[in-house]
Design a protein around this motif. Structure first.
Motif, PDB file in Angstrom:
ATOM      1  N   MET A   1      45.741 -26.038 102.139  1.00 43.26           N
ATOM      2  CA  MET A   1      46.067 -24.685 102.610  1.00 43.26           C
ATOM      3  C   MET A   1      47.583 -24.611 102.728  1.00 43.26           C
ATOM      4  N   CYS A   2      48.262 -24.629 101.598  1.00 43.99           N
ATOM      5  CA  CYS A   2      49.698 -24.944 101.589  1.00 43.99           C
ATOM      6  C   CYS A   2      50.612 -23.781 101.919  1.00 43.99           C
ATOM      7  N   GLY A   3      50.112 -22.538 101.966  1.00 42.55           N
ATOM      8  CA  GLY A   3      50.985 -21.425 102.306  1.00 42.55           C
ATOM      9  C   GLY A   3      52.176 -21.324 101.377  1.00 42.55           C
ATOM     10  N   ILE A   4      53.385 -21.372 101.939  1.00 43.46           N
ATOM     11  CA  ILE A   4      54.606 -21.282 101.131  1.00 43.46           C
ATOM     12  C   ILE A   4      55.040 -22.643 100.596  1.00 43.46           C
ATOM     13  N   GLY A   5      54.226 -23.677 100.830  1.00 43.39           N
ATOM     14  CA  GLY A   5      54.498 -24.976 100.222  1.00 43.39           C
ATOM     15  C   GLY A   5      55.420 -25.889 100.990  1.00 43.39           C
ATOM     16  N   THR A   6      55.528 -25.719 102.317  1.00 46.77           N
ATOM     17  CA  THR A   6      56.445 -26.545 103.097  1.00 46.77           C
ATOM     18  C   THR A   6      56.145 -28.029 102.938  1.00 46.77           C
ATOM     19  N   SER A   7      54.891 -28.424 103.097  1.00 52.23           N
ATOM     20  CA  SER A   7      54.550 -29.843 102.991  1.00 52.23           C
ATOM     21  C   SER A   7      54.878 -30.390 101.614  1.00 52.23           C
ATOM     22  N   CYS A   8      54.678 -29.571 100.584  1.00 53.58           N
ATOM     23  CA  CYS A   8      54.949 -30.016  99.209  1.00 53.58           C
ATOM     24  C   CYS A   8      56.448 -30.180  98.968  1.00 53.58           C
ATOM     25  N   VAL A   9      57.222 -29.218  99.443  1.00 52.60           N
ATOM     26  CA  VAL A   9      58.677 -29.277  99.265  1.00 52.60           C
ATOM     27  C   VAL A   9      59.256 -30.494  99.973  1.00 52.60           C
ATOM     28  N   GLU A  10      58.837 -30.721 101.213  1.00 54.76           N
ATOM     29  CA  GLU A  10      59.378 -31.856 101.951  1.00 54.76           C
ATOM     30  C   GLU A  10      58.928 -33.177 101.335  1.00 54.76           C
ATOM     31  N   ALA A  11      57.704 -33.221 100.806  1.00 48.20           N
ATOM     32  CA  ALA A  11      57.240 -34.425 100.129  1.00 48.20           C
ATOM     33  C   ALA A  11      58.101 -34.724  98.910  1.00 48.20           C
ATOM     34  N   ALA A  12      58.408 -33.695  98.125  1.00 53.51           N
ATOM     35  CA  ALA A  12      59.213 -33.892  96.919  1.00 53.51           C
ATOM     36  C   ALA A  12      60.607 -34.392  97.256  1.00 53.51           C
ATOM     37  N   HIS A  13      61.198 -33.855  98.323  1.00 46.37           N
ATOM     38  CA  HIS A  13      62.532 -34.318  98.724  1.00 46.37           C
ATOM     39  C   HIS A  13      62.504 -35.759  99.235  1.00 46.37           C
ATOM     40  N   LEU A  14      61.334 -36.227  99.662  1.00 47.27           N
ATOM     41  CA  LEU A  14      61.191 -37.608 100.142  1.00 47.27           C
ATOM     42  C   LEU A  14      60.649 -38.530  99.054  1.00 47.27           C
ATOM     43  N   ALA A  15      60.731 -38.097  97.808  1.00 51.16           N
ATOM     44  CA  ALA A  15      60.324 -38.909  96.654  1.00 51.16           C
ATOM     45  C   ALA A  15      58.817 -39.165  96.616  1.00 51.16           C
ATOM     46  N   ARG A  16      58.046 -38.262  97.205  1.00 53.36           N
ATOM     47  CA  ARG A  16      56.597 -38.282  97.057  1.00 53.36           C
ATOM     48  C   ARG A  16      56.193 -37.163  96.102  1.00 53.36           C
ATOM     49  N   HIS A  17      54.974 -37.209  95.606  1.00 47.97           N
ATOM     50  CA  HIS A  17      54.440 -36.165  94.757  1.00 47.97           C
ATOM     51  C   HIS A  17      53.456 -35.341  95.574  1.00 47.97           C
ATOM     52  N   ALA A  18      53.276 -34.070  95.208  1.00 46.86           N
ATOM     53  CA  ALA A  18      52.467 -33.185  96.034  1.00 46.86           C
ATOM     54  C   ALA A  18      51.636 -32.235  95.193  1.00 46.86           C
ATOM     55  N   ILE A  19      50.441 -31.967  95.697  1.00 48.14           N
ATOM     56  CA  ILE A  19      49.579 -30.914  95.171  1.00 48.14           C
ATOM     57  C   ILE A  19      49.295 -29.957  96.319  1.00 48.14           C
ATOM     58  N   GLY A  20      49.541 -28.680  96.092  1.00 46.45           N
ATOM     59  CA  GLY A  20      49.258 -27.670  97.097  1.00 46.45           C
ATOM     60  C   GLY A  20      48.238 -26.681  96.569  1.00 46.45           C
ATOM     61  N   VAL A  21      47.246 -26.376  97.374  1.00 50.11           N
ATOM     62  CA  VAL A  21      46.241 -25.371  97.029  1.00 50.11           C
ATOM     63  C   VAL A  21      46.407 -24.206  98.001  1.00 50.11           C
ATOM     64  N   GLU A  22      46.484 -22.996  97.459  1.00 42.94           N
ATOM     65  CA  GLU A  22      46.657 -21.814  98.299  1.00 42.94           C
ATOM     66  C   GLU A  22      45.720 -20.702  97.825  1.00 42.94           C
ATOM     67  N   TYR A  23      44.967 -20.159  98.761  1.00 43.25           N
ATOM     68  CA  TYR A  23      43.966 -19.147  98.448  1.00 43.25           C
ATOM     69  C   TYR A  23      44.580 -17.803  98.082  1.00 43.25           C
ATOM     70  N   GLU A  24      45.662 -17.418  98.761  1.00 43.18           N
ATOM     71  CA  GLU A  24      46.223 -16.085  98.563  1.00 43.18           C
ATOM     72  C   GLU A  24      47.367 -16.124  97.551  1.00 43.18           C
ATOM     73  N   PRO A  25      47.263 -15.322  96.482  1.00 37.35           N
ATOM     74  CA  PRO A  25      48.267 -15.352  95.410  1.00 37.35           C
ATOM     75  C   PRO A  25      49.692 -15.085  95.890  1.00 37.35           C
ATOM     76  N   ARG A  26      49.844 -14.246  96.900  1.00 38.95           N
ATOM     77  CA  ARG A  26      51.197 -13.937  97.386  1.00 38.95           C
ATOM     78  C   ARG A  26      51.912 -15.192  97.848  1.00 38.95           C
ATOM     79  N   TRP A  27      51.229 -16.000  98.651  1.00 36.63           N
ATOM     80  CA  TRP A  27      51.870 -17.204  99.166  1.00 36.63           C
ATOM     81  C   TRP A  27      51.998 -18.269  98.083  1.00 36.63           C
ATOM     82  N   ALA A  28      51.025 -18.342  97.198  1.00 39.94           N
ATOM     83  CA  ALA A  28      51.109 -19.312  96.106  1.00 39.94           C
ATOM     84  C   ALA A  28      52.320 -19.043  95.220  1.00 39.94           C
ATOM     85  N   THR A  29      52.620 -17.768  94.973  1.00 38.87           N
ATOM     86  CA  THR A  29      53.797 -17.408  94.175  1.00 38.87           C
ATOM     87  C   THR A  29      55.080 -17.869  94.867  1.00 38.87           C
TER      88      THR A  29
END
Length: 244
Positions: free
Chosen positions: A63-91
């Motif tokens: 339930m990644c919303g605007i992708g905060t967990s994914c962005v912070e993971a990428a900056h910490l040299a981790r890889h991330a998959i985010g799933v978001e139900y609402e297209p607005r937030w996924a964009t």
């Protein structure tokens, strides 16, 4: 329910509110990100990812919303998959992922617009059995967060304070049994710490709710923390590091 076979350690307190949320998101997130009604603190995501994973690990936020967990993971040299139900937030999450890549974040981010109840079928095939951490912040009620605009002629108006109304939104469903048990609990401070003093980061909605409750005779205090539940697989299989 806690696993009776495992002792529960004392409550941990994480100082994740040392900087104002606006400063935490400055230059790392697109301006459109502010519209989301319940954004995860970047410092909270960073703390969890750095504590429970290693560089190169895969993080999943269903339930990644605007992708905060994914962005912070990428900056910490981790890889991330985010799933978001609402297209607005996924964009917006994809825009934030692109911003992270442009800033040289070494990790990769994949954002999927879908209903997370369809996992694992909707996840990339190469992700099966490789997720080291599930990190997510479930949707909140509509009175807790949002944006406020006030002017003398029209008064106070709220916007972006609720999610969509689709029946598939996970905010409308109880969590399904997933074979996880509680391993620990922590408190993530929304307020800053300055010696022995707390520096409030209070929102309009938090103040409004507290005042309305007190007017109704309920001695409600403004919340200055978020509860963090740390869960693990009951069967002990997989990488063994889970948090939510």
């Amino acid at each position: 329910m806690p696993d009776p076979r495992q002792p529960i350690r004392p409550l941990s307190v994480w100082a994740t509110g040392q900087q104002h949320p606006r400063r935490q998101r400055a230059h790392r997130y697109s301006p459109a990100s502010t519209a989301h009604p319940a954004k995860m603190l970047p410092a909270l995501a960073r703390h969890i990812i750095a504590t429970f994973t290693r560089p190169g690990d895969l993080i999943l936020d269903p339930m990644c919303g605007i992708g905060t967990s994914c962005v912070e993971a990428a900056h910490l040299a981790r890889h991330a998959i985010g799933v978001e139900y609402e297209p607005r937030w996924a964009t917006i999450a994809r825009a934030n992922a692109a911003l992270a890549a442009g800033q040289g974040a070494p990790g990769t981010i994949r954002i999927i617009t879908a209903d997370a109840r369809g996992l694992p079928a909707i996840a990339p095939a190469d992700a099966a059995g490789t997720v080291a951490l599930v990190l997510t912040s479930p949707p909140y009620g509509k009175a807790t967060h949002g944006q406020v605009h006030a002017d003398r002629s029209r008064g106070v108006h709220k916007r972006d304070f609720q999610y969509g109304h689709g029946a598939g939104n996970l905010a409308r469903h109880l969590a399904r049994h997933a074979g996880l048990v509680r391993a620990d609990r922590a408190v993530a401070l929304l307020a800053g710490l300055r010696g022995t003093r707390l520096i409030p980061r209070t929102t309009f909605f938090a103040l409004h709710n507290a005042r309305a409750a007190r007017d109704a005779g309920i001695p409600l205090h403004v919340v200055a923390h978020e509860d963090v539940l740390l869960l693990r697989r009951l069967d002990g299989s997989g990488p063994g590091r889970r948090a939510t």
